[in-house]
Design an enzyme around this catalytic site. Structure first.
Site, PDB file in Angstrom:
ATOM      1  N   CYS A  26       0.871  -1.172   0.000  1.00  0.00           N
ATOM      2  CA  CYS A  26       0.000   0.000   0.000  1.00  0.00           C
ATOM      3  C   CYS A  26       0.905   1.217   0.000  1.00  0.00           C
ATOM      4  CB  CYS A  26      -0.958  -0.020   1.188  1.00  0.00           C
ATOM      5  SG  CYS A  26      -0.137   0.060   2.784  1.00  0.00           S
ATOM      6  N   HIS A 563      -4.030  10.078   3.252  1.00  0.00           N
ATOM      7  CA  HIS A 563      -4.375   8.651   3.285  1.00  0.00           C
ATOM      8  C   HIS A 563      -5.827   8.522   3.734  1.00  0.00           C
ATOM      9  CE1 HIS A 563      -4.347   4.405   4.424  1.00  0.00           C
ATOM     10  NE2 HIS A 563      -3.185   4.271   3.810  1.00  0.00           N
TER      11      HIS A 563
END
Length: 641
Positions: A26, A563
């Site tokens: 990620c 994020h």
């Protein structure tokens, strides 16, 4: 080839190529699915200069790298030859979690959404008990009664809230779970329990039960399900299976109302007749077992539980214990198990204070101040992951101090009488609702003072704070980087908010890596709209393929990471729409990404969004707004050269 050696070291320390089922990444971490996690050398990985930390969660072995993780991932794939391997399905990884890991995952997902309310109502209930003990209120006063209703109402009807979260976790309709729970706590059935007995089941055993009613001729054992935990979780688990079964066979034209109709007709009687009584007997047995161990050896119980509680938290094992805590409160009206862990956050704070006073590392000192403050208020993740655990010995000292504090709590008979918040705000929940301030309460006060002082003193003398060469190297490296940056850019910069929402401290973000500041300084935003706009004039340097994370480098050299949500990489781009691509030039306010808040939450993920300055080490200060609510393009962060 820049990360060739790092890639080799990572592969070797996760057990070698043959131990890797699959690897993805990620925006901050490599996500391995390993055949056997016990073969991985976590300590060696944590010590590596190229690794921020290591986490084990949801069947994944996560190696946190930082914002250059795509390059490291490419090196790992190349070194391990993983391109030729077939990707492993998520279900295969889940199977490797084991029964207990799966149980912990289920419990944490059920309880996490309601924890803020449990804390809020616990504060009210605790202070109401304090006012009663001090004689400021009588238990017949309207003020006391109203505050008691606020503080106790949520806990009394806890099964209804758990009905929603547990049904959601098991893949059923959440409101159906609430309907099952509402039937369990309906007052008309509670009143019957004191009525005439028509028969007795299991006479002469510990499960002997009086029966006042029958359902279609079947005896029903009426239990008190107010404040209960286990019965509704089991009922919704079975209910989700029943609902799915009816969904497959009921025609679509009547499915919307006929499926819940049939499900309720099956699961509610089944819960009253079988699931509820069995679950209640099980819960009572567990509670009595905990009490038996506590009474048999309170000193040993307090020492062991107190000393290892922070270790349980790190591995997420504590979620397997939390239901016992709520069960004890519901069944017995008090809890001694979690009470024995109360000194842990104060022991951790004492250890952090010792590090703060001793360390010569400027970065570590700056991390220690907010970690100390949050620790006093019961949030220890910044202290654990940012300060004591990387240094090892201070963490061990805090565990020893916590064990001593737990032993004092146990031998003085301190107990919790309501669910409540953390840290200093939890103190009033130790006040007995009828007897007021007892000897056990003073035992709790002594325990947290002793744990704090002991954690502090042990760290001062045995913490080995300035013997950690890695910390010194990090500081030296940052000094060099700062000098290089100063030659390029000298002015400060204000970063606008990329999202409208409520501002929360970075330490409160529900992810250990972000909360500890390991990825850089910044702030969290709980969004109220599903839009992300550019916070600076600059270039999109990273747009993750799942669109949940965006990296932008401003024209002034500030690197900003946005994020969206926690673990939303698992959604693989669902509910996200990107309006830019990597390499695009953007200005403040330009739309970057849109996301569907409700659908992300329905999928079981949080939407709290960290906004991080990933090159924080390049700045003298990273200042954050004091506003509690914020709109797009409002001032959020200032970087000071």
């Amino acid at each position: 080839m820049k990360y060739e050696q790092l890639a080799k070291d990572i592969i070797a320390n996760v057990g070698g190529e043959e131990n890797v089922n699959s690897v993805t990444h990620c925006v901050t971490r490599l996500r391995f699915r390993l055949k056997d996690e016990s073969k991985a050398n976590k300590e060696a990985l944590m010590e590596h200069d190229g690794v921020v930390t290591v986490m084990q969660s949801a069947g994944q072995y996560q190696v946190v790298i930082g914002n250059h993780v795509p390059d490291v991932y490419q090196a790992v794939v190349q070194e391990g030859g993983f391109q030729a391997k077939k990707p492993v399905e998520a279900e295969e990884g889940k199977e490797k979690k084991g029964v207990f890991s799966s149980f912990v995952d289920i419990v944490s997902n059920i309880f996490i959404p309601i924890l803020p309310l449990l804390m809020a109502t616990g504060i009210i209930k605790g202070f109401n008990s304090l006012f009663l003990a001090l004689g400021w209120l009588e238990n017949t006063d309207g003020t006391y009664l109203l505050l008691n209703a606020i503080g106790d109402g949520f806990f009394v009807f806890l099964p209804i809230f758990l009905g929603y979260t547990s049904m959601k976790k098991f893949g059923g309709t959440p409101f159906l779970g609430m309907a099952i729970a509402a039937a369990l706590v309906h007052p008309s059935l509670t009143g019957i329990k004191a009525g005439e007995t028509i028969m007795t089941l299991f006479s002469g055993t510990v499960f002997e039960s009086a029966v006042q009613i029958t359902f279609l001729g079947i005896p029903v054992v009426l239990m008190s399900y107010a404040s209960s935990v286990v019965p509704i979780i089991l009922a919704t688990y079975v209910g989700s299976k029943v609902e799915r079964g009816f969904t497959k066979i009921v025609p679509g034209i009547i499915k919307s109302f006929f499926v819940p109709f049939l499900t309720l007709l099956v699961i509610v009687p089944l819960t009253f007749i079988v699931i509820g009584p069995v679950a209640t007997w099980l819960a009572q047995s567990i509670g009595q077992g905990v009490v038996w161990v506590y009474e048999a050896a309170p000193l040993l119980a307090g020492l062991v539980v107190g000393a290892f509680w922070q270790v349980f938290v790190i591995f997420g094992v504590h979620w397997g214990i939390i239901p016992i805590y709520y069960n004890n409160l519901a069944v017995m009206g008090y809890d001694t198990l979690i009470a024995m862990t109360f000194a842990a956050s104060f022991a951790q704070s004492g250890a952090v204070l010792g590090v703060l006073l001793l360390t010569k590392n400027k970065k570590l000192k700056s991390l220690s101040i907010p970690a100390f403050i949050s620790g006093i208020f019961g949030v220890t993740e910044p202290a654990i992951y940012g300060v004591t655990l990387p240094l090892k010995k201070p963490f061990i000292m805090s565990c020893i101090a916590s064990g001593v504090g737990g032993a004092i709590i146990a031998v003085t008979g301190a107990a919790l009488y309501s669910a409540g918040p953390l840290g200093v705000f939890k103190i009033p929940t130790f006040i007995h609702p009828e007897e007021g301030i007892t000897f056990g309460f003073w035992g709790m006060i002594i325990s947290i003072v002793v744990a704090f002082i002991l954690g502090f003193v042990l760290t001062l003398f045995f913490g080995g704070v300035n013997k950690k060469e890695k910390a010194t190297n990090v500081e030296n490296n940052n000094t060099v980087k700062n000098e290089e940056v100063k030659s390029e850019v000298t002015n400060n910069e204000e970063i606008a908010s990329p999202i409208a929402g409520n501002v929360i401290a970075l330490s409160d973000v529900p992810d250990e890596v972000f909360a500890s500041g390991a990825m850089g300084k910044g702030v969290g935003i709980d969004p109220t709209t599903g839009r992300v706009v550019s916070p600076v004039n600059g270039t999109v340097t990273t747009l993750f393929k799942t669109k949940h994370a965006i990296g932008i480098t401003s024209d002034n050299g500030t690197e900003v990471l946005i994020h969206v949500g926690m673990d939303t990489v698992q959604l693989e781009g669902k509910h996200f729409t990107a309006h830019i691509k990597q390499g695009d030039k953007v200005n403040v306010g330009d739309l970057l990404v849109e996301f569907d808040i409700e659908k992300i939450k329905e999928a079981g993920y949080q939407v709290v969004t960290p906004v991080i300055i990933t090159n924080s080490a390049d700045f003298k200060e990273v200042e954050v707004t004091e506003a509690k609510a914020i709109d797009e393009k409002d001032f959020l962060i200032k970087t000071v050269r």
